[in-house]
Design a protein around this motif. Structure first.
Motif, mmCIF file in Angstrom:
data_model
loop_
_atom_site.group_PDB
_atom_site.id
_atom_site.type_symbol
_atom_site.label_atom_id
_atom_site.label_comp_id
_atom_site.label_asym_id
_atom_site.label_seq_id
_atom_site.Cartn_x
_atom_site.Cartn_y
_atom_site.Cartn_z
ATOM 1 N N ALA A 149 93.712 100.593 101.807
ATOM 2 C CA ALA A 149 92.747 99.979 100.314
ATOM 3 C C ALA A 149 93.632 99.941 99.100
ATOM 4 O O ALA A 149 93.564 99.660 97.906
ATOM 5 N N GLY A 150 94.643 101.996 99.333
ATOM 6 C CA GLY A 150 95.078 101.286 98.215
ATOM 7 C C GLY A 150 96.200 100.255 97.514
ATOM 8 O O GLY A 150 97.509 100.492 96.851
ATOM 9 N N ASP A 175 87.992 103.930 109.448
ATOM 10 C CA ASP A 175 88.952 104.717 108.448
ATOM 11 C C ASP A 175 90.176 104.297 108.489
ATOM 12 O O ASP A 175 91.225 104.533 107.151
ATOM 13 N N VAL A 176 90.756 103.447 108.776
ATOM 14 C CA VAL A 176 92.438 103.226 109.091
ATOM 15 C C VAL A 176 92.564 101.734 107.844
ATOM 16 O O VAL A 176 92.774 102.007 106.761
ATOM 17 N N SER A 177 90.423 101.183 108.270
ATOM 18 C CA SER A 177 90.467 99.563 107.240
ATOM 19 C C SER A 177 91.073 100.569 105.558
ATOM 20 O O SER A 177 91.783 100.901 104.626
ATOM 21 N N PRO A 231 109.060 97.572 99.677
ATOM 22 C CA PRO A 231 108.699 98.049 100.038
ATOM 23 C C PRO A 231 107.404 98.577 98.949
ATOM 24 O O PRO A 231 105.486 98.852 99.649
ATOM 25 N N CYS A 232 107.476 99.632 98.388
ATOM 26 C CA CYS A 232 107.264 99.741 97.436
ATOM 27 C C CYS A 232 107.203 100.457 96.195
ATOM 28 O O CYS A 232 108.797 99.834 95.404
ATOM 29 N N THR A 275 102.078 97.299 96.827
ATOM 30 C CA THR A 275 103.011 98.451 96.884
ATOM 31 C C THR A 275 101.796 99.380 98.802
ATOM 32 O O THR A 275 101.359 99.500 97.975
ATOM 33 N N LEU A 276 103.168 100.477 99.167
ATOM 34 C CA LEU A 276 102.814 100.751 100.358
ATOM 35 C C LEU A 276 102.510 102.285 99.907
ATOM 36 O O LEU A 276 101.960 103.584 100.647
ATOM 37 N N ASN A 277 102.184 102.442 98.726
ATOM 38 C CA ASN A 277 102.572 103.558 97.954
ATOM 39 C C ASN A 277 101.507 104.813 98.156
ATOM 40 O O ASN A 277 101.623 105.840 98.712
ATOM 41 N N ASP A 278 100.329 104.488 98.553
ATOM 42 C CA ASP A 278 99.602 105.134 98.825
ATOM 43 C C ASP A 278 99.440 105.146 99.956
ATOM 44 O O ASP A 278 98.456 106.279 100.155
#
Ligand code: MN
Length: 446
Positions: free
Chosen positions: A79-80, A73-75, A135-136, A85-88
């Protein structure tokens, strides 16, 4: 339901890491912090990748996921982030953050079996060998004005008899800033050209700003969106936040003084703002929550800006510092002078109040949006979070340890913001640095 406030095994101050540097007493990135950012091997030109800082290393999260070291679930939740970027990941909220935090805490703590450590070792890079980025994608950036000490000192310079406007104690004052010019720590900042009106002059002149300044701020990144037209109430306001970073809202005071009426800051603040690379999550900040208290005689916030939880623990005790390294200091190998120190706990408004107010008319926040706190000045004059305050608008230049003086920033000056949290019974955590060096203005356009 998990709240961003809850303490769990990841906060245990007794936990140590098998990454030795994470165990130093003054380490910014101990096992209890695990801040998130994006990085690549320095000079590689590779795409940016999500990572977590631990001691003097960064964890390559995609490599760890690819090696099967993270729970499925963490992986999946990462994935996004292949777009750099960290947006997803941000939009997934507290559940995803907490699952990643728990998995990393368990994997990186001392006592993990050697074969497992070996697998993780292959996913680590030295922080010294990587470069970090924004970061995003920051869709929108808003800057507040949440320090009453800053507002009062600056107000006094303009209006000695009436320093604080009557709305200040009721409305969290802010303006919509410019997202496109928010830059990553380390990106140089070009001195802006613009209009200013010298004192007593009838007409403005055009040229490089002569009153370039920094602003010591805390930046909050938005995680969850709210639908257009639907306010976020105080009760859930903090669940809409991802975490915090250090933020320098570079400001050209002479341009600002001439342009700011009647609509507020424009070119004085849209040329650059610098954000630190590692976002300290709301979870990591949980041990450092403190009551939101105002001084004697201050009005209670209106009901839409008030809650029992906010009164009990709405503020966060973050120690903040500004350092200045001039070009001459750099040439001499001098790390710079500390110009001031303050705490985020002295803010007049909490993060929850900023979110609730921002959205109360129906404005929609989105994952990756950035909210600046406003300049964080403490109650004492030497705690000013800008040179405008520390030099009393240039009337009392600062004398530096090098013998140089500063009323405002000179070309070659490097401004370094630092921040950390500490209290008895908790592991100290830090924010790393937010850095920017002033480049000379461009030649005047003809
Ligand atoms: Mn500002």
């Amino acid at each position: 339901m998990n709240t961003p406030f809850a303490l769990d095994e990841t906060h245990d101050p007794a936990l140590a890491s098998w990454v030795d540097a994470a165990n130093a007493a003054d380490a910014d990135f101990p096992l209890q912090n695990l801040p998130i950012g994006v990085w690549r091997d320095a000079g590689s030109g590779d795409a940016l990748r999500p990572g977590v800082a631990i001691g003097d290393r960064v964890v390559d999260l995609l490599a760890a996921a690819g090696a099967g070291l993270l729970p499925p679930d963490v992986s999946d939740s990462l994935a996004g982030c292949r777009d750099g970027t960290l947006n997803d990941f941000m939009r997934r909220g507290a559940g995803a953050r907490q699952a990643l935090r728990l998995a990393l805490s368990r994997a990186l703590r001392a006592g993990v079996p050697a074969p497992m450590q070996d697998g993780w070792q292959r996913c680590l890079r030295p922080l010294a060998a990587v470069e970090t980025g924004l970061p995003c994608r920051i869709g929108d950036y808003t800057d507040f004005y949440a320090s009453i000490h800053h507002a009062t000192t600056v107000g006094r310079q303009f209006r000695p008899d009436n320093p604080l406007l009557p709305n200040y104690r009721w409305v969290p004052i802010g303006y919509h800033g410019r997202a496109s010019s928010v830059v990553a720590s380390g990106h140089p900042v070009r001195r802006p050209l613009g209009q200013r009106r010298p004192p007593d002059a009838e007409r403005p002149v055009f040229g490089p700003s002569r009153r370039l300044d920094y602003e010591l701020e805390v930046g909050a990144f938005v995680a969850l969106s709210n639908a257009l037209g639907e306010p976020v109430p105080m009760a859930s306001a903090e669940s809409h936040l991802f975490g915090l970073a250090l933020f320098n809202d570079w400001s050209a005071r002479d341009i600002q003084g001439w342009e700011y009426q009647p609509l507020g800051p424009f070119l004085a603040k849209n040329f650059a703002s610098t954000v630190s690379p590692w976002i300290v999550t709301m979870e990591a900040l949980a041990p450092f929550r403190v009551p939101f208290v105002r001084g004697e005689g201050e009005p209670a916030p209106m009901p839409y800006l008030d809650s029992a939880a906010n009164r009990a623990s709405g503020a966060i005790d973050i120690q903040l510092e500004v350092w200045l390294q001039t070009a001459a200091m750099r040439a001499a190998g001098h790390p710079g002078d500390r110009l001031s120190r303050s705490s985020f706990r002295d803010a007049y408004w909490t993060l929850a109040q900023l979110v609730a107010h921002h959205t109360v008319g129906g404005c929609n926040l989105q994952p990756g949006d950035l909210l600046g706190s406003g300049t964080m000045s403490g109650p004492a004059p030497e705690q000013g979070g800008s040179l405008l305050e520390l030099s009393d608008a240039g009337r009392r230049p600062l004398v530096l340890s090098s013998g140089e003086t500063r009323s405002f920033l000179e070309d070659g000056d490097c401004v370094i913001l630092r921040g950390w949290c500490e209290r008895p019974g908790a592991r100290r955590i830090g924010f790393g640095e937010c850095r920017g060096t002033v480049l000379p203005a461009l030649a005047m356009p003809s």
